[in-house]
Design a protein around this motif. Structure first.
Motif, mmCIF file in Angstrom:
data_model
loop_
_atom_site.group_PDB
_atom_site.id
_atom_site.type_symbol
_atom_site.label_atom_id
_atom_site.label_comp_id
_atom_site.label_asym_id
_atom_site.label_seq_id
_atom_site.Cartn_x
_atom_site.Cartn_y
_atom_site.Cartn_z
ATOM 1 N N ILE A 48 0.843 -1.208 0.000
ATOM 2 C CA ILE A 48 0.000 0.000 0.000
ATOM 3 C C ILE A 48 0.874 1.251 0.000
ATOM 4 N N PRO A 49 1.833 1.392 0.921
ATOM 5 C CA PRO A 49 2.688 2.580 0.829
ATOM 6 C C PRO A 49 3.547 2.595 -0.435
ATOM 7 N N ALA A 50 3.908 1.431 -0.985
ATOM 8 C CA ALA A 50 4.694 1.399 -2.223
ATOM 9 C C ALA A 50 3.908 2.031 -3.374
ATOM 10 N N VAL A 51 2.637 1.692 -3.487
ATOM 11 C CA VAL A 51 1.804 2.276 -4.544
ATOM 12 C C VAL A 51 1.643 3.774 -4.301
ATOM 13 N N MET A 52 1.483 4.169 -3.053
ATOM 14 C CA MET A 52 1.355 5.593 -2.732
ATOM 15 C C MET A 52 2.633 6.353 -3.095
ATOM 16 N N VAL A 53 3.788 5.784 -2.776
ATOM 17 C CA VAL A 53 5.071 6.410 -3.126
ATOM 18 C C VAL A 53 5.210 6.492 -4.643
ATOM 19 N N ALA A 54 4.866 5.413 -5.347
ATOM 20 C CA ALA A 54 4.973 5.406 -6.804
ATOM 21 C C ALA A 54 4.111 6.504 -7.421
ATOM 22 N N HIS A 55 2.908 6.681 -6.911
ATOM 23 C CA HIS A 55 2.043 7.756 -7.414
ATOM 24 C C HIS A 55 2.664 9.117 -7.135
ATOM 25 N N ALA A 56 3.181 9.310 -5.931
ATOM 26 C CA ALA A 56 3.778 10.595 -5.568
ATOM 27 C C ALA A 56 4.980 10.919 -6.459
ATOM 28 N N LEU A 57 5.717 9.889 -6.870
ATOM 29 C CA LEU A 57 6.901 10.087 -7.703
ATOM 30 C C LEU A 57 6.604 9.988 -9.196
ATOM 31 N N ALA A 58 5.362 9.654 -9.547
ATOM 32 C CA ALA A 58 4.966 9.433 -10.939
ATOM 33 C C ALA A 58 5.782 8.313 -11.577
ATOM 34 N N VAL A 59 6.062 7.290 -10.788
ATOM 35 C CA VAL A 59 6.750 6.094 -11.286
ATOM 36 C C VAL A 59 5.670 5.056 -11.572
ATOM 37 N N ARG A 60 5.558 4.628 -12.812
ATOM 38 C CA ARG A 60 4.478 3.724 -13.202
ATOM 39 C C ARG A 60 4.793 2.256 -12.974
#
Length: 169
Positions: A48-60
């Protein structure tokens, strides 16, 4: 964090607003060191935090790896002697990539070491690890959390209950 009682033992409860702020801080710190090519979440809690971090960084590109150290979900759940890795194919090809690993919590530090070794073992060029919470009461390594982990959200002394672990009435 609020203090809650679960099974008669005190635990810190991390709510969604605190988690969002922590993830934002982790993403900002990781971004300052350069955007990763891929974010890897440690299943289950770290996804869950990994997906949140990915969204914040715009890493798909987000992947998951299952590394389990606790034998249950209850407060102070027993641990296996060594973190167990499963379904390593889920990491995919990481050769030559900058990989940011994200987990919800680091207790003993054993899971972090295991995941870092796995990701390096499949050829990642750079590995960094972010954790939302360090449970300093369980840390048993000679090195300090800051020496092993690239980014730490908060440090507590004891069990942490995350928003996704709270029961639905």
């Amino acid at each position: 964090m609020n203090v809650a009682a679960d099974l008669g033992r005190p635990a810190a409860t991390l709510g969604w607003p605190e988690l969002a702020a922590t993830v934002h801080d982790l993403a900002r710190a990781a971004c300052a060191d350069g955007l990763p090519d891929v974010v890897v979440g440690v299943l289950r809690g770290g996804m869950i935090p990994a997906v949140m971090v990915a969204h914040a960084l715009a890493v798909r590109t987000v992947r998951g790896v299952e590394v389990v150290h606790t034998l249950g979900d209850g407060v102070d759940a027993r641990k296996s002697a060594r973190p167990q890795a499963r379904n390593l194919q889920s990491l995919g090809d990481l050769a030559g990539l900058d990989v940011l690993i994200v987990d919800d919590i680091a207790g003993s530090g054993d899971t972090a070491v295991r995941v870092l070794d796995l990701v390096r073992g499949v050829g990642a060029a750079r590995t960094r690890m972010a954790v939302c919470v360090v449970n300093a009461a369980n840390w048993r390594r000679d090195d300090l959390p800051e020496q092993l982990l690239s980014y730490v959200g908060v440090t507590v002394e004891g069990w942490v209950i995350f928003p996704w672990e709270m029961s639905v009435p």
